[in-house]
Design an enzyme around this catalytic site. Structure first.
Site, PDB file in Angstrom:
ATOM      1  CB  CYS A  44      -0.918   0.200   1.107  1.00 49.23           C
ATOM      2  SG  CYS A  44      -2.385   1.047   1.677  1.00 49.23           S
ATOM      3  CG  ASP A  46      -0.643   3.682   5.509  1.00 43.70           C
ATOM      4  OD1 ASP A  46      -0.168   3.811   6.219  1.00 43.70           O
ATOM      5  OD2 ASP A  46      -1.978   4.414   5.729  1.00 43.70           O
ATOM      6  NE  ARG A  48      -0.443   4.627   9.049  1.00 43.91           N
ATOM      7  CZ  ARG A  48      -1.562   4.458   9.112  1.00 43.91           C
ATOM      8  NH1 ARG A  48      -2.345   4.436  10.638  1.00 43.91           N
ATOM      9  NH2 ARG A  48      -2.527   3.874   8.751  1.00 43.91           N
ATOM     10  CG  HIS A 100      -1.220  -1.133   5.781  1.00 41.01           C
ATOM     11  ND1 HIS A 100      -1.792   0.000   7.176  1.00 41.01           N
ATOM     12  CD2 HIS A 100      -1.366  -1.040   4.557  1.00 41.01           C
ATOM     13  CE1 HIS A 100      -2.337   1.167   6.154  1.00 41.01           C
ATOM     14  NE2 HIS A 100      -2.352   0.743   4.621  1.00 41.01           N
ATOM     15  CB  CYS A 103      -5.269   0.001   5.265  1.00 39.64           C
ATOM     16  SG  CYS A 103      -5.496   0.261   3.114  1.00 39.64           S
TER      17      CYS A 103
HETATM   18 ZN   LIG Z   1      -2.930   1.536   3.158  1.00 43.51          ZN
END
Ligand SMILES: [Zn+2]
Length: 206
Positions: A44, A46, A48, A100, A103
């Site tokens: 992803c 993302d 993090r 994750h 999300c």
């Molecule tokens: Zn995500």
């Protein structure tokens, strides 16, 4: 005046060169000649979920594709070309699809979303929501539990899409490579759970 984020990044690069690059100069010189990554990471976008940080890997270890909710779309020339380059030219033998917790893309699949492009994109994962809806109903899951199930179901669905690509289908008709792994990264604890274990002899059904 507070230091600008961009200045932090550039001073971070100075620190990276001093603390990491220069002490391991021969490694970095070798990968400067040619990359030989061992893994294709599909994760992803993302912020993090930094694949090399969370797996303790150095630059040069992973060939990477990241998008919203780690989706492998049939008609996506972007992801297909990365997979082709990875397995054909770089001869990568292991592909990891990593979702994750927490999300935003998964929450949007659950709640519905009205932005045009994001909605179109997340449609590709709608089969995972149908599965998660069924499981959540049967097991009377809380919202948080359901989102985790949906995240896991999405990883499994995207692995199904990956296995369906003609390139991968043809490779699997000839042998076990590339091995395909499905992971779930927990942003709350930093731990990775193995959802689909593609290691030799341990493959679990996706
Ligand atoms: Zn995500």
């Amino acid at each position: 005046m507070a230091k600008h984020t961009i200045d932090h990044l550039l001073s971070g690069n100075v620190k990276f060169r001093a603390d990491e690059f220069e002490p391991h100069a021969s490694y970095y010189q070798s990968i400067a000649q040619r990359q030989t990554p061992k893994v294709l990471w599909i994760g992803c976008s993302d912020s993090r979920v930094s694949e090399d940080v969370i797996t303790g890997s150095k630059p040069g270890t992973m060939f990477v594709h990241r998008n919203v909710a780690n989706i492998i779309a049939f008609n996506d020339v972007n992801v297909a070309s990365i997979i082709e380059y990875g397995v054909v030219h770089l001869r990568i033998e292991d592909i990891i699809v990593c979702g994750h917790t927490r999300c935003g893309g998964i929450a949007a699949i659950e709640d519905g979303v009205h932005e045009n492009y994001i909605a179109d994109w997340l449609c590709i994962a709608s089969g995972a929501k149908e599965r998660a809806d069924k499981i959540a109903k049967e097991q009377k899951l809380s919202r948080e539990q359901k989102l985790e199930v949906l995240t896991a179901e999405n990883v499994k669905l995207q692995i199904k899409h990956l296995r369906s690509l003609a390139l991968i289908r043809n490779m699997h008709a000839a042998g076990p490579l590339p091995r395909i792994h499905g992971w779930l990264y927990r942003v709350e604890t930093g731990k990775i759970d193995v959802l689909v274990d593609g290691r030799a002899g341990r493959e679990t059904a996706a």
